[in-house]
Motif scaffolding. Structure first.
Motif, short mmCIF file in Angstrom:
data_model
loop_
_atom_site.label_atom_id
_atom_site.label_comp_id
_atom_site.label_asym_id
_atom_site.label_seq_id
_atom_site.Cartn_x
_atom_site.Cartn_y
_atom_site.Cartn_z
N ILE A 27 0.87 -1.17 0.00
CA ILE A 27 0.00 0.00 0.00
C ILE A 27 0.90 1.22 0.00
O ILE A 27 1.85 1.30 0.78
CB ILE A 27 -0.92 0.01 1.23
N ASP A 28 0.61 2.16 -0.85
CA ASP A 28 1.39 3.38 -0.91
C ASP A 28 1.24 4.12 0.42
O ASP A 28 0.13 4.44 0.86
CB ASP A 28 0.90 4.24 -2.07
N ALA A 29 2.36 4.36 1.08
CA ALA A 29 2.35 5.01 2.39
C ALA A 29 1.73 6.40 2.33
O ALA A 29 1.04 6.82 3.27
CB ALA A 29 3.77 5.08 2.95
N LYS A 30 1.94 7.12 1.22
CA LYS A 30 1.35 8.46 1.08
C LYS A 30 -0.17 8.37 1.00
O LYS A 30 -0.88 9.21 1.55
CB LYS A 30 1.91 9.16 -0.14
N ALA A 31 -0.67 7.36 0.30
CA ALA A 31 -2.13 7.18 0.19
C ALA A 31 -2.73 6.88 1.55
O ALA A 31 -3.76 7.46 1.94
CB ALA A 31 -2.45 6.07 -0.80
N GLU A 32 -2.09 6.00 2.30
CA GLU A 32 -2.62 5.67 3.62
C GLU A 32 -2.56 6.88 4.55
O GLU A 32 -3.47 7.11 5.35
CB GLU A 32 -1.88 4.48 4.24
N ALA A 33 -1.52 7.69 4.43
CA ALA A 33 -1.41 8.90 5.24
C ALA A 33 -2.55 9.87 4.93
O ALA A 33 -3.11 10.49 5.85
CB ALA A 33 -0.05 9.57 5.02
N VAL A 34 -2.93 10.00 3.66
CA VAL A 34 -4.05 10.87 3.29
C VAL A 34 -5.35 10.35 3.91
O VAL A 34 -6.14 11.11 4.47
CB VAL A 34 -4.18 11.00 1.76
N ALA A 35 -5.56 9.02 3.81
CA ALA A 35 -6.79 8.44 4.36
C ALA A 35 -6.89 8.67 5.87
O ALA A 35 -7.95 9.05 6.38
CB ALA A 35 -6.84 6.94 4.04
N LEU A 103 -7.51 3.40 -5.42
CA LEU A 103 -7.09 2.63 -4.26
C LEU A 103 -8.14 2.84 -3.19
O LEU A 103 -8.46 3.98 -2.83
CB LEU A 103 -5.72 3.12 -3.77
N THR A 104 -8.73 1.75 -2.71
CA THR A 104 -9.74 1.82 -1.67
C THR A 104 -9.14 1.27 -0.38
O THR A 104 -8.67 0.13 -0.35
CB THR A 104 -10.99 1.01 -2.06
N LEU A 105 -9.15 2.09 0.65
CA LEU A 105 -8.63 1.69 1.96
C LEU A 105 -9.76 1.75 2.98
O LEU A 105 -10.56 2.68 2.97
CB LEU A 105 -7.51 2.64 2.41
N ALA A 125 -2.86 11.92 -7.65
CA ALA A 125 -2.96 13.38 -7.83
C ALA A 125 -1.83 13.85 -8.72
O ALA A 125 -0.90 13.12 -9.02
CB ALA A 125 -2.87 14.06 -6.47
N GLN A 126 -1.95 15.07 -9.12
CA GLN A 126 -0.86 15.72 -9.85
C GLN A 126 -0.27 16.75 -8.90
O GLN A 126 -1.02 17.51 -8.33
CB GLN A 126 -1.39 16.39 -11.12
N PRO A 127 0.98 16.79 -8.61
CA PRO A 127 2.06 16.04 -9.23
C PRO A 127 2.04 14.58 -8.80
O PRO A 127 1.48 14.23 -7.77
CB PRO A 127 3.31 16.73 -8.72
N LYS A 128 2.67 13.76 -9.61
CA LYS A 128 2.71 12.32 -9.35
C LYS A 128 3.27 12.06 -7.96
O LYS A 128 4.10 12.80 -7.45
CB LYS A 128 3.60 11.62 -10.38
N GLY A 129 2.80 10.99 -7.37
CA GLY A 129 3.28 10.59 -6.06
C GLY A 129 2.36 10.99 -4.92
O GLY A 129 2.49 10.48 -3.83
N ASP A 130 1.44 11.91 -5.18
CA ASP A 130 0.48 12.31 -4.16
C ASP A 130 -0.86 11.65 -4.47
O ASP A 130 -1.06 11.10 -5.54
CB ASP A 130 0.34 13.83 -4.11
N TRP A 131 -1.81 11.75 -3.54
CA TRP A 131 -3.14 11.14 -3.69
C TRP A 131 -4.21 12.15 -3.31
O TRP A 131 -4.03 12.96 -2.41
CB TRP A 131 -3.25 9.91 -2.80
#
Length: 159
Positions: A27-35, A103-105, A125-131
């Motif tokens: 799981i992308d750590a940045k995505a989980e941090a946003v959630a 990605l569904t968390l 998201a743009q820029p790449k790497g963010d969610w």
């Protein structure tokens, strides 16, 4: 009878699929941090920060109007308890299709007699790497009370 051997293209394709399967187990750590940050923002009544996490098309007055109703579902915290319980990732899935990646968390927050289950659907998201959040939902699950309500007397059948 002729023996069929995998073609070079077939071997390469199988290798790519195997690598993709291994990568999808992370799981992308940045995505989980946003959630997680989205739920904290909801509980802290920081609606501007939460709306800022949504993808641009979702940043509407209507999105902000529903947040107080969502917040009302959050159980009161016990004295001395942290503002937000430690979340447990209980479910996740990745979908890659012609419309892009989602990605569904699903995180569960344990409040003792009640759990809040938060489902966050994220898109790159743009820029790449963010969610960005495409969807953010909470569900309240409460434990049944410890005592059983008394049963009503059986009504007499009319004569």
């Amino acid at each position: 009878m002729t023996a069929r051997y995998p073609t070079r293209r077939g071997v390469v394709l199988a290798g790519v699929l195997a690598l993709a399967a291994c990568d999808s187990l992370k799981i992308d750590a940045k995505a989980e941090a946003v959630a997680k940050a989205a739920y904290v923002s909801l509980v802290q009544e920081n609606d501007a920060a939460l709306i800022g996490m949504f993808e641009p098309a979702q940043r509407t007055p209507r999105a902000g109007a529903i947040l107080p109703q969502m917040r009302a579902l959050v159980p009161p915290r016990a004295a001395g308890a942290p503002l937000v319980p430690v979340p447990v990732l209980t479910n996740w899935k990745t979908f890659v299709g012609t419309g892009g990646t989602t990605l569904t968390l699903q995180h569960t927050y344990d409040y003792g007699d009640a759990d809040i289950v938060v489902t966050s659907v994220l898109v790159p998201a743009q820029p790449k790497g963010d969610w960005w959040l495409r969807s953010f939902n909470i569900n309240l699950t409460q434990s049944p009370p410890d005592t059983v309500a008394p049963q009503a007397d059986n009504p007499k059948t009319p004569a």
